[in-house]
Write a protein that holds these residues in place. Sequence first.
Motif, short mmCIF file in Angstrom:
data_model
loop_
_atom_site.label_atom_id
_atom_site.label_comp_id
_atom_site.label_asym_id
_atom_site.label_seq_id
_atom_site.Cartn_x
_atom_site.Cartn_y
_atom_site.Cartn_z
N PHE A 370 12.27 32.58 6.50
CA PHE A 370 11.59 32.53 7.49
C PHE A 370 11.69 30.31 6.97
N ALA A 371 11.55 30.51 5.34
CA ALA A 371 12.06 29.49 5.17
C ALA A 371 13.52 28.87 5.62
N VAL A 372 14.75 29.26 5.80
CA VAL A 372 16.07 28.66 5.93
C VAL A 372 15.68 28.49 7.76
N SER A 373 15.05 29.22 8.23
CA SER A 373 14.95 29.67 9.63
C SER A 373 14.26 28.16 10.04
N LEU A 374 13.52 27.93 8.71
CA LEU A 374 12.69 26.75 9.40
C LEU A 374 13.47 25.11 8.68
N LEU A 375 14.33 25.32 7.86
CA LEU A 375 15.06 23.67 7.77
C LEU A 375 16.15 23.36 8.52
N HIS A 376 17.05 25.33 9.40
CA HIS A 376 17.86 24.95 10.02
C HIS A 376 17.76 24.91 11.47
N ASN A 377 16.30 24.80 11.59
CA ASN A 377 16.16 24.26 13.46
C ASN A 377 14.90 23.83 13.75
N MET A 378 14.39 23.08 12.68
CA MET A 378 13.25 22.00 12.68
C MET A 378 13.90 20.81 11.86
N GLN A 495 11.03 27.34 19.29
CA GLN A 495 11.90 28.46 19.99
C GLN A 495 12.74 28.79 19.44
N LYS A 496 13.50 27.99 19.26
CA LYS A 496 14.35 28.45 17.92
C LYS A 496 14.49 29.52 16.73
N TRP A 497 13.32 28.43 15.87
CA TRP A 497 12.75 28.76 14.71
C TRP A 497 12.28 30.35 14.98
N ASP A 500 15.54 32.84 15.07
CA ASP A 500 16.18 32.98 14.38
C ASP A 500 15.54 33.62 12.99
N ILE A 501 14.10 33.77 13.21
CA ILE A 501 14.10 34.65 12.56
C ILE A 501 13.28 35.95 13.10
N PHE A 502 13.54 36.06 14.23
CA PHE A 502 13.84 37.66 15.17
C PHE A 502 14.89 38.26 14.92
N LYS A 516 10.35 37.73 19.42
CA LYS A 516 11.87 36.84 19.38
C LYS A 516 11.49 35.34 20.13
N SER A 517 10.71 35.06 20.82
CA SER A 517 9.61 33.97 21.77
C SER A 517 8.34 33.62 21.88
N PHE A 518 7.89 32.63 21.35
CA PHE A 518 6.27 31.91 21.91
C PHE A 518 5.99 31.84 23.42
#
Length: 662
Positions: A370-378, A495-497, A500-502, A516-518
Amino acid sequence: MVNYKVTVSTGNLANAGTFNRALIKLVGTDGESRRKASSYTRRGTVSSFTVSCPVSIGKLVLIELEKPRLLFENLWFPAKIEVKSPEEDTYNFPIYRWINDSKVHRFREGTALTVFQDKHHLGIESREQDLIQQKKDYRWEVYAEGIPHCMKAECFFSLPSKDRFSFTKNIEVISTLAKEFVELQLKRLSKSKKNWPDIDAIKGVFCCKRTGISDYVQDHWKEDTFFGYQYLNGTNPMLIRRCSALPDNFPVTDDMVFLRGQCSLRNEMKKGNIFLCDYKLLDGVKANIIDGKQQYLMAPLVLLHKTPDDKLMPIAIQLKQTPADDNPIFFPTDSEYDWLMAKIFVRSADFSEHQLNVHLLRTHLLAEVFAVSLLHNMHMVHPLYKLLIPHTRDTLEINFFARYFLISKTGIYPKIAASGVEGMMTILKRSLSSMTYSSLCIPDDIAERGVEALPNFYYRDDGLKLWDIIQRFVQGVLSYYYKNDTEVQIDSELQKWISDIFEHGFLSQACTGIPKSFTTLSELIKFVTMVIFTCSGQHSAVNTGQYDYGGWMPNTPSTMQLPPPTTKGTTSEARMLQTLPNKGTTAKTMATLWLLSKEPSDFVPLGKYPEDHFSERIPCGLIKVFKGELEVLSAHINIRNQNLDVPYTYMDPMKVENSVAL
């Protein structure tokens, strides 16, 4: 000339101040200021100065910070900067990161903006540049095939500075670990391969490291009522489920468990009074070798009965998955040590199930995803970034610490656990492949396991209330920024967040049920609620009590040195002592559990946000309401606990940390 009043707040962390005079430039919609040098900043101080411009530079969009290098480089931790314009508007710039070089750093004004709300060309350009850098700083790595991916980092120092432990916490963790193992060395325990001569001798390992619950465990660990209680409120409340039909591989009959026609198994199942704990995840896992000696790990099935006086009692235990003549089913009516040893083998299996599936995978590894996807994409102005960033604090470093010191081939875990390195990877892969989205959402999980009405289940009671409070808070915040489902769908960073988690967290396995998307706002609210609950309440529930319940080794042995009995009547106290972990394994396990259960000095409880990422009135108001609801829940839990022999505090919001920080 027009004047802008600039107020700089430096964080109250060790080494947060700087001898350098930082240069600050204001950038607005109609122009920019010259660079202005700030005053010297000390730790925990607030300083103000004036930036003058010939004319107004319009609405502030960002600021540029630069800390020129003088004779030597030193750190600076600016917390936030506030700018008051000549038009009497106040602009907030949340920073909360270390600046350890002489580069120019840009920080956006603090108003939260989704991608579709960020329309000024300066903001868009800055956002794009920042995200390019974030994708370089936060990269994915495959630690092992079949388990969630992690943050790519060569060493502790290669982690971004804002994601590393504070200087104080680093010293605290290292000194605590060193102190425990020095104490064990002095007692000549850590390297001892000798077995325990008697149960009482185990009390001398850490005689000064006791908790109220660890003392209770030491006194009651043999009791059937306490054995059953731990499935509800111990460190692993995730396994128990209502049993409406016995598995084919667990051939228990009425005459085995309910003597003299007291009641039938079928009728008790219909009433919802029979429960099953199945450790099938451990079946066939290759057991470890410790100190040159083969260890043993079972995959038990445990049948429990809710009695008329609301106690949860074990009534049958089978230690292997496949029925056989050499795999007897044990009952409370068996001899004292036959029944006790069966329960000990179950508790040892629970150690591996809990540590690897319930604790490591379902909180630590997922929290890192959750953290890496957040910091990578947002971008940091995104409202979801602001909402979730407090729940990522210290997660990257504690997980790096775990991979290096705990679960690596040379780490502590292979030296103490029956599952070892090879077994650990087998269990983690099986756990991920069988994980479902619903099992991460406590309302769905409780319903699916059929334990809604099971009495004295405080994990469930407190957890459901905590989930509801978090969900109301998340709904309030996200509904403020997303007015309809379409706005959720067109937010590319969002959506990228989740994508990436998925992909990196659940390895693109659609069978997990992870989106895999919202497509709707309600989907987003539920998922974000799950993320915050996992990183806070759920982690606390399965982590904080590790020493409480594992500090008395016979209650939760990390491994077993002998196989279980194949026939009844062959077990004795001497056999039990030979089967339990030796002195060195016991001591290392207890030292590790003490460290992982110890509340750090920089503990931040759920709902307390030392960093002001939000500046808008409504989100700030929602945070106050959130804190108030958490305080009310805490008060109710404390009142309830006053009447309990074993208080349940692991979901008390005042004792739940905001993030997976240890």
